[in-house]
Design a protein around this motif. Structure first.
Motif, PDB file in Angstrom:
ATOM      1  N   SER A 111     -14.958  37.952  17.060  1.00  0.00           N
ATOM      2  CA  SER A 111     -15.826  38.285  15.923  1.00  0.00           C
ATOM      3  C   SER A 111     -15.648  37.298  14.780  1.00  0.00           C
ATOM      4  O   SER A 111     -16.631  36.810  14.202  1.00  0.00           O
ATOM      5  CB  SER A 111     -15.519  39.706  15.435  1.00  0.00           C
ATOM      6  OG  SER A 111     -15.789  40.659  16.428  1.00  0.00           O
ATOM      7  N   PHE A 112     -14.402  36.991  14.448  1.00  0.00           N
ATOM      8  CA  PHE A 112     -14.156  36.073  13.332  1.00  0.00           C
ATOM      9  C   PHE A 112     -14.581  34.648  13.665  1.00  0.00           C
ATOM     10  O   PHE A 112     -15.071  33.926  12.790  1.00  0.00           O
ATOM     11  CB  PHE A 112     -12.684  36.117  12.920  1.00  0.00           C
ATOM     12  CG  PHE A 112     -12.394  37.189  11.906  1.00  0.00           C
ATOM     13  CD1 PHE A 112     -12.523  36.933  10.552  1.00  0.00           C
ATOM     14  CD2 PHE A 112     -12.026  38.453  12.313  1.00  0.00           C
ATOM     15  CE1 PHE A 112     -12.271  37.925   9.610  1.00  0.00           C
ATOM     16  CE2 PHE A 112     -11.775  39.461  11.386  1.00  0.00           C
ATOM     17  CZ  PHE A 112     -11.899  39.196  10.030  1.00  0.00           C
ATOM     18  N   LEU A 113     -14.428  34.231  14.906  1.00  0.00           N
ATOM     19  CA  LEU A 113     -14.909  32.902  15.292  1.00  0.00           C
ATOM     20  C   LEU A 113     -16.427  32.814  15.176  1.00  0.00           C
ATOM     21  O   LEU A 113     -16.972  31.771  14.800  1.00  0.00           O
ATOM     22  CB  LEU A 113     -14.462  32.587  16.724  1.00  0.00           C
ATOM     23  CG  LEU A 113     -12.972  32.269  16.897  1.00  0.00           C
ATOM     24  CD1 LEU A 113     -12.609  32.186  18.377  1.00  0.00           C
ATOM     25  CD2 LEU A 113     -12.607  30.956  16.196  1.00  0.00           C
ATOM     26  N   THR A 114     -17.107  33.915  15.470  1.00  0.00           N
ATOM     27  CA  THR A 114     -18.572  33.948  15.340  1.00  0.00           C
ATOM     28  C   THR A 114     -18.978  33.903  13.870  1.00  0.00           C
ATOM     29  O   THR A 114     -19.896  33.164  13.487  1.00  0.00           O
ATOM     30  CB  THR A 114     -19.139  35.212  16.009  1.00  0.00           C
ATOM     31  OG1 THR A 114     -18.702  35.263  17.369  1.00  0.00           O
ATOM     32  CG2 THR A 114     -20.656  35.213  15.965  1.00  0.00           C
ATOM     33  N   SER A 149     -15.585  46.908  14.051  1.00  0.00           N
ATOM     34  CA  SER A 149     -16.228  46.826  15.364  1.00  0.00           C
ATOM     35  C   SER A 149     -15.195  46.512  16.453  1.00  0.00           C
ATOM     36  O   SER A 149     -15.306  47.016  17.583  1.00  0.00           O
ATOM     37  CB  SER A 149     -17.330  45.762  15.349  1.00  0.00           C
ATOM     38  OG  SER A 149     -16.800  44.470  15.073  1.00  0.00           O
ATOM     39  N   SER A 150     -14.185  45.727  16.112  1.00  0.00           N
ATOM     40  CA  SER A 150     -13.134  45.399  17.083  1.00  0.00           C
ATOM     41  C   SER A 150     -12.286  46.622  17.413  1.00  0.00           C
ATOM     42  O   SER A 150     -11.921  46.848  18.575  1.00  0.00           O
ATOM     43  CB  SER A 150     -12.244  44.277  16.547  1.00  0.00           C
ATOM     44  OG  SER A 150     -13.007  43.117  16.291  1.00  0.00           O
ATOM     45  N   VAL A 151     -11.951  47.420  16.393  1.00  0.00           N
ATOM     46  CA  VAL A 151     -11.189  48.652  16.619  1.00  0.00           C
ATOM     47  C   VAL A 151     -12.001  49.619  17.478  1.00  0.00           C
ATOM     48  O   VAL A 151     -11.468  50.226  18.422  1.00  0.00           O
ATOM     49  CB  VAL A 151     -10.805  49.309  15.276  1.00  0.00           C
ATOM     50  CG1 VAL A 151     -10.232  50.711  15.506  1.00  0.00           C
ATOM     51  CG2 VAL A 151      -9.796  48.450  14.531  1.00  0.00           C
ATOM     52  N   VAL A 201     -18.172  43.067  28.342  1.00  0.00           N
ATOM     53  CA  VAL A 201     -17.643  41.719  28.081  1.00  0.00           C
ATOM     54  C   VAL A 201     -18.772  40.692  28.116  1.00  0.00           C
ATOM     55  O   VAL A 201     -18.846  39.799  27.256  1.00  0.00           O
ATOM     56  CB  VAL A 201     -16.545  41.362  29.104  1.00  0.00           C
ATOM     57  CG1 VAL A 201     -16.156  39.890  28.990  1.00  0.00           C
ATOM     58  CG2 VAL A 201     -15.329  42.249  28.910  1.00  0.00           C
ATOM     59  N   PHE A 202     -19.676  40.835  29.088  1.00  0.00           N
ATOM     60  CA  PHE A 202     -20.783  39.886  29.219  1.00  0.00           C
ATOM     61  C   PHE A 202     -21.727  39.957  28.022  1.00  0.00           C
ATOM     62  O   PHE A 202     -22.105  38.919  27.450  1.00  0.00           O
ATOM     63  CB  PHE A 202     -21.555  40.162  30.511  1.00  0.00           C
ATOM     64  CG  PHE A 202     -22.749  39.263  30.713  1.00  0.00           C
ATOM     65  CD1 PHE A 202     -22.580  37.960  31.158  1.00  0.00           C
ATOM     66  CD2 PHE A 202     -24.033  39.719  30.450  1.00  0.00           C
ATOM     67  CE1 PHE A 202     -23.676  37.121  31.329  1.00  0.00           C
ATOM     68  CE2 PHE A 202     -25.133  38.896  30.619  1.00  0.00           C
ATOM     69  CZ  PHE A 202     -24.952  37.590  31.063  1.00  0.00           C
ATOM     70  N   CYS A 203     -22.113  41.183  27.621  1.00  0.00           N
ATOM     71  CA  CYS A 203     -23.079  41.340  26.527  1.00  0.00           C
ATOM     72  C   CYS A 203     -22.499  40.883  25.190  1.00  0.00           C
ATOM     73  O   CYS A 203     -23.158  40.159  24.439  1.00  0.00           O
ATOM     74  CB  CYS A 203     -23.531  42.801  26.433  1.00  0.00           C
ATOM     75  SG  CYS A 203     -24.550  43.339  27.814  1.00  0.00           S
ATOM     76  N   VAL A 204     -21.254  41.308  24.904  1.00  0.00           N
ATOM     77  CA  VAL A 204     -20.625  40.897  23.641  1.00  0.00           C
ATOM     78  C   VAL A 204     -20.411  39.387  23.624  1.00  0.00           C
ATOM     79  O   VAL A 204     -20.690  38.713  22.629  1.00  0.00           O
ATOM     80  CB  VAL A 204     -19.291  41.641  23.433  1.00  0.00           C
ATOM     81  CG1 VAL A 204     -18.540  41.075  22.229  1.00  0.00           C
ATOM     82  CG2 VAL A 204     -19.531  43.126  23.239  1.00  0.00           C
ATOM     83  N   GLY A 205     -19.928  38.860  24.747  1.00  0.00           N
ATOM     84  CA  GLY A 205     -19.711  37.418  24.836  1.00  0.00           C
ATOM     85  C   GLY A 205     -20.997  36.631  24.695  1.00  0.00           C
ATOM     86  O   GLY A 205     -21.046  35.616  23.997  1.00  0.00           O
ATOM     87  N   LEU A 206     -22.070  37.109  25.359  1.00  0.00           N
ATOM     88  CA  LEU A 206     -23.358  36.422  25.281  1.00  0.00           C
ATOM     89  C   LEU A 206     -23.919  36.461  23.866  1.00  0.00           C
ATOM     90  O   LEU A 206     -24.458  35.459  23.370  1.00  0.00           O
ATOM     91  CB  LEU A 206     -24.343  37.063  26.262  1.00  0.00           C
ATOM     92  CG  LEU A 206     -25.743  36.441  26.326  1.00  0.00           C
ATOM     93  CD1 LEU A 206     -25.660  34.993  26.816  1.00  0.00           C
ATOM     94  CD2 LEU A 206     -26.658  37.264  27.239  1.00  0.00           C
ATOM     95  N   PHE A 207     -23.782  37.613  23.200  1.00  0.00           N
ATOM     96  CA  PHE A 207     -24.278  37.753  21.826  1.00  0.00           C
ATOM     97  C   PHE A 207     -23.566  36.772  20.896  1.00  0.00           C
ATOM     98  O   PHE A 207     -24.210  36.029  20.139  1.00  0.00           O
ATOM     99  CB  PHE A 207     -24.069  39.193  21.349  1.00  0.00           C
ATOM    100  CG  PHE A 207     -24.428  39.420  19.908  1.00  0.00           C
ATOM    101  CD1 PHE A 207     -25.761  39.476  19.515  1.00  0.00           C
ATOM    102  CD2 PHE A 207     -23.437  39.581  18.950  1.00  0.00           C
ATOM    103  CE1 PHE A 207     -26.098  39.684  18.177  1.00  0.00           C
ATOM    104  CE2 PHE A 207     -23.771  39.793  17.615  1.00  0.00           C
ATOM    105  CZ  PHE A 207     -25.097  39.842  17.231  1.00  0.00           C
TER     106      PHE A 207
END
Length: 306
Positions: A111-114, A149-151, A201-207
């Motif tokens: 999240s923070f990298l995004t 959101s991470s929690v 993992v796929f959806c969050v990663g893709l977003f």
């Protein structure tokens, strides 16, 4: 969270049964752990003490370093202690806690990298409006949203994993409680849980990947329009470290969670876990120290004051 299993503890994978190799594993992990902690705390202290680094970009970098220090602390110390005392047991509640923390801090890192990619986009593509858009209220709101959101993501994946029953084997083929390995030893049907984890993992990663990709497409377009070579170099010096860290983190997570089962083996699983749990927290401060001129200058200034 309802649990009707008879398993009260799990046995984690040891790196070796040979005492000398166990000591070597302890020394190696201790060295990596201390290097990661020192590097990340140095980044935090530098940003805190040097006034001109009190900007949104370095605010998020300090948060990222804090997350890295917590992330590596969820798995490595337990593994070191296990090797030192030659006991590979972790309690059921300890395993639940470890899964929650690993997923939470991994999600926070992503999240923070995004968010940092968006910060670089605003700084380079809209420099005159940068402090208006990235004001401190907006920064705090983005940081809070990333953490919350991470929690929530950690809670969902932990519940999804430990709603399963563990009534046969309690041997986890990993040096920490890892979700894919827990699926393998469950005595109930894990197909739905595995599909949920993979889709999540796929959806969050893709977003996140899409947001970063769009941000950098605008960034590179703007940078190549800068006339001065010094201006282009300064812009790239703030972007390349972030892009390197993002690529490193995403590639190691994909190697661990997205590779086909046919490519799975105990040694590869162990290597993948070490890469995504240890390498990003270890390399992030090194990459920023080597590639970011402002961090380098701040470190020199701090050393001269001493």
């Amino acid at each position: 969270m309802v649990n009707q299993t008879s398993v009260t503890e799990f046995i984690l994978l040891g790196f070796s049964d040979i005492r000398e190799l166990q000591i070597l594993h302890f020394v190696l992990f201790l060295s990596l752990y201390l290097a990661a902690l020192m590097g990340n705390f140095l980044i935090i202290v530098t940003i805190t003490r040097i006034q001109h680094l009190h900007t949104p970009m370095y605010f998020f970098l300090a948060f990222l370093s804090s997350i890295d220090a917590c992330y590596i602390s969820t798995t490595v110390p337990k593994s070191m202690v296990n090797s030192l005392i030659n006991v590979n047991v972790i309690s059921f509640s300890g395993c639940v806690t470890q899964v929650f923390l690993v997923v939470t801090f991994a999600g926070a890192e992503l999240s923070f990298l995004t968010v940092m990619a968006y910060d670089r986009y605003v700084a380079i593509c809209h420099p005159l409006q940068y402090m208006l858009i990235m004001n401190w209220n907006a920064c705090l709101q983005m940081a809070a949203a990333s953490l919350l959101s991470s929690v929530l993501n950690g809670v969902i994946h932990t519940v999804n994993t430990f709603r399963l029953h563990f009534c046969q084997s309690n041997v986890i083929e990993q040096y920490f409680c890892d979700i894919p390995q827990l699926y393998r030893i469950s005595c109930t049907n894990t197909e739905a849980s595995e599909r949920f984890t993979l889709a999540s993992v796929f959806c969050v990663g893709l977003f996140c990947f899409s947001l970063v990709l769009v941000s950098y497409s605008y960034i590179f377009s703007a940078v190549f329009k800068i006339q001065s070579a010094q201006g282009r170099y300064k812009a790239f010096s703030t972007c390349i470290p972030h892009l390197t860290i993002f690529s490193l983190f995403v590639s190691t997570v994909m190697l661990s969670y997205m590779r086909p089962k046919a490519l799975s083996s105990p040694s590869l699983d162990l290597l993948a876990a070490v890469l995504y749990a240890i390498l990003p927290p270890l390399m992030n401060p090194i990459i920023y120290s080597l590639r970011n001129k402002e961090i380098q200058g701040a470190l020199r200034k701090m050393s001269q004051k001493k």
